[in-house]
Scaffold this motif. Structure first.
Motif, PDB file in Angstrom:
ATOM      1  N   ASN A  77      11.313-167.800  43.593  1.00 50.34           N
ATOM      2  CA  ASN A  77      10.141-167.693  44.462  1.00 50.34           C
ATOM      3  C   ASN A  77      10.562-167.240  45.849  1.00 50.34           C
ATOM      4  OD1 ASN A  77       7.831-168.456  42.886  1.00 50.34           O
ATOM      5  ND2 ASN A  77       8.725-170.507  42.760  1.00 50.34           N
ATOM      6  N   ASN A  78      11.781-166.740  45.973  1.00 46.11           N
ATOM      7  CA  ASN A  78      12.327-166.315  47.255  1.00 46.11           C
ATOM      8  C   ASN A  78      11.984-164.850  47.489  1.00 46.11           C
ATOM      9  OD1 ASN A  78      14.155-165.317  49.287  1.00 46.11           O
ATOM     10  ND2 ASN A  78      15.433-167.127  48.945  1.00 46.11           N
ATOM     11  N   GLU A  79      11.200-164.578  48.530  1.00 47.78           N
ATOM     12  CA  GLU A  79      10.745-163.213  48.808  1.00 47.78           C
ATOM     13  C   GLU A  79      11.900-162.218  48.868  1.00 47.78           C
ATOM     14  OE1 GLU A  79       8.528-159.836  49.936  1.00 47.78           O
ATOM     15  OE2 GLU A  79       7.921-161.712  48.954  1.00 47.78           O
ATOM     16  N   TYR A  80      13.002-162.622  49.468  1.00 46.13           N
ATOM     17  CA  TYR A  80      14.134-161.715  49.634  1.00 46.13           C
ATOM     18  C   TYR A  80      14.877-161.459  48.322  1.00 46.13           C
ATOM     19  CZ  TYR A  80      13.556-162.491  54.659  1.00 46.13           C
ATOM     20  OH  TYR A  80      13.052-162.555  55.934  1.00 46.13           O
ATOM     21  N   ILE A  82      13.260-161.299  45.136  1.00 39.51           N
ATOM     22  CA  ILE A  82      12.353-160.887  44.068  1.00 39.51           C
ATOM     23  C   ILE A  82      12.894-159.666  43.326  1.00 39.51           C
ATOM     24  CG2 ILE A  82      10.059-159.941  43.578  1.00 39.51           C
ATOM     25  CD1 ILE A  82      10.059-162.934  44.091  1.00 39.51           C
ATOM     26  N   ARG A 107       7.936-155.549  47.471  1.00 38.21           N
ATOM     27  CA  ARG A 107       8.903-156.001  48.474  1.00 38.21           C
ATOM     28  C   ARG A 107       8.965-155.063  49.679  1.00 38.21           C
ATOM     29  NH1 ARG A 107      10.409-158.332  51.824  1.00 38.21           N
ATOM     30  NH2 ARG A 107      12.509-158.787  52.495  1.00 38.21           N
ATOM     31  N   ALA A 154      10.462-160.505  56.355  1.00 38.85           N
ATOM     32  CA  ALA A 154       9.407-161.424  55.920  1.00 38.85           C
ATOM     33  C   ALA A 154       9.181-162.464  57.010  1.00 38.85           C
ATOM     34  CB  ALA A 154       9.793-162.101  54.595  1.00 38.85           C
ATOM     35  N   ASN A 280       2.708-159.843  47.979  1.00 33.88           N
ATOM     36  CA  ASN A 280       3.975-160.512  47.699  1.00 33.88           C
ATOM     37  C   ASN A 280       3.982-160.985  46.249  1.00 33.88           C
ATOM     38  OD1 ASN A 280       5.040-160.743  50.629  1.00 33.88           O
ATOM     39  ND2 ASN A 280       2.973-161.590  50.737  1.00 33.88           N
ATOM     40  N   ARG A 282       5.219-163.218  44.479  1.00 35.08           N
ATOM     41  CA  ARG A 282       5.792-164.564  44.346  1.00 35.08           C
ATOM     42  C   ARG A 282       4.805-165.568  44.912  1.00 35.08           C
ATOM     43  NH1 ARG A 282       5.419-165.677  49.903  1.00 35.08           N
ATOM     44  NH2 ARG A 282       6.310-163.966  51.076  1.00 35.08           N
TER      45      ARG A 282
END
Length: 422
Positions: A77-80, A82, A107, A154, A280, A282
């Motif tokens: 679930n980490n945006e960086y 994905i 992203r 982010a 996003n 996630r």
């Protein structure tokens, strides 16, 4: 145990319970993170530290691990992370995962905007530049104010609303001088300049499974200088506006190729209708999953895990809702100075579920400049017929939070600067 299935957890974002609920489903946890705290290392079955920014090395490592341990799913679930998670799932040949193309479409803010524009989904005026000097040409065709932001950071980091040419130039120059984003990944050369969209802001929490998107909740958002201050579930929207937002988000996720994922889509309701701000792929941050869980019964983190392990929406885990409204309020500093507040007074209000802070009364703090250096938060649930917003108002009044330049902590007058409680 050698053939016992495992889940590859990439760049864990939340607290230890993220590991625990995966294990509760009967899976072993292979935890890959750049740094792993001791409490995570103790709970995870296979904690492995490595630089997640070296994506090729991480994919190779995952393939090596899969030869010894059967990996059922990749979960993050980490945006960086994905895109990395999608690449690993593809390399492992897993069935249920977000594609790396769709992950990158979401992203990269530049790719998101280009894809939406190409398909005429929520088109807005925007430009992609690589140097501050290009601002001169852009603003000859785009009205002020504008939003200037990096393409692959982010948390509102370096995102600025610019009212003048000078502010836009400075914002672009700041981004251009940075070579890395918040987690040390190389910043894309692209800098986005977008028209500023007037109107209230919302986020749409949804999931897409086998091409079908389900809207779980719409969250009302309040920001100050583009820093997120509070969120409310459910958003107070008319049926018509809610339907328009639903339709737009489904269209956006479809053209971006998002599938087998939970999504957090930011939208503004402009006078011309809803407009996509960001997509996003996630679960939303800022504890939104807790608000949604309290009101709908769906835990978005567990839903995301359910999806990548082959679950359907019909069989998704769902608890009994505990309230009809839930709100989170963040504590911000509008200036550097000394924090003054009564934490216990806020905790004493019925309906306040949690008060978290990184500061105590009397601590010296710097100005809040992004979502990453906010000072804490309160979570309120509607109770006894009172809406969560009324509960929060009572807590804000009771705790009397403010930042003062005066170390003696005198109560500010009505003209003193106050922020963080709106």
């Amino acid at each position: 145990m050698a053939n016992h299935p495992a889940v590859l957890l990439i760049g864990r974002r939340d607290d230890v319970e993220e590991i625990l609920f995966v294990k509760e489903q009967g899976y072993r946890v292979i935890l890959l993170n750049t740094q792993i705290p001791l409490e995570d290392a103790i709970i995870a079955d296979f904690p492995i530290e490595m630089d997640l920014n070296q994506e090729d090395d991480v994919v190779t490592k995952a393939l090596e691990i899969s030869k010894r341990i059967p990996i059922t799913a990749v979960y993050t679930n980490n945006e960086y992370r994905i895109v990395l998670g999608a690449k690993i799932a593809e390399a492992l040949g897993l069935k249920y995962h977000l594609s790396s193309e769709a992950a990158q479409n979401c992203r990269s803010k530049a790719q998101t905007r280009a894809c939406l524009t190409r398909h005429q989904v929520s088109p807005i005026q925007y430009a992609i530049i690589q140097s501050p000097a290009e601002i001169l040409h852009v603003l000859s065709e785009m009205k002020l104010p504008v939003i200037v932001k990096p393409s692959n950071d982010a948390g509102s980091h370096m995102v600025q609303k610019c009212n003048t040419l000078e502010e836009a130039w400075t914002a672009a120059e700041l981004i251009r001088t940075k070579v890395q984003n918040w987690v040390g990944q190389p910043l894309e050369k692209h800098i986005l300049v977008e028209e500023y969209i007037e109107g209230p802001e919302f986020s749409v929490e949804s999931c897409t499974i086998h091409g079908a998107t389900h809207i779980i909740a719409i969250t009302a958002k309040n920001t100050s200088a583009l820093i997120e201050e509070k969120h409310l579930v459910p958003a107070p929207l008319s049926e018509q506006d809610s339907a328009l937002i639903h339709e737009l988000v489904v269209q956006a996720l479809t053209v971006l190729g998002a599938d087998y994922t939970v999504a957090h889509t930011e939208v503004k309701l402009s006078p011309q209708g809803p407009k996509i701000i960001e997509v996003n792929a996630r679960v939303g941050g800022d504890q939104i999953h807790r608000l949604v869980h309290a009101v709908t019964g769906y835990d978005l983190r567990k839903l995301a895990f359910h999806i990548v392990t082959g679950g359907t929406f019909a069989s998704a885990p769902r608890d009994t809702p505990v309230t009809d409204s839930a709100q989170i309020q963040f504590l911000l500093a509008d200036q550097e100075g000394y924090v003054r507040w009564d934490k216990q007074a806020a905790q004493s209000i019925k309906g306040i579920e949690q008060v978290e802070s990184s500061v105590r009364d009397g601590d010296y703090v710097v100005m809040t400049e992004s979502n990453y250096n906010r000072l804490g938060y309160l979570i309120a649930h509607g109770v006894d017929g009172k809406h969560a917003s009324l509960i929060m108002d009572a807590a804000k009044e009771a705790m009397h939070f403010f930042i003062t330049k005066d170390q003696d902590g005198k109560v500010p007058s009505s003209t003193d600067r106050r922020m963080g409680v709106i």
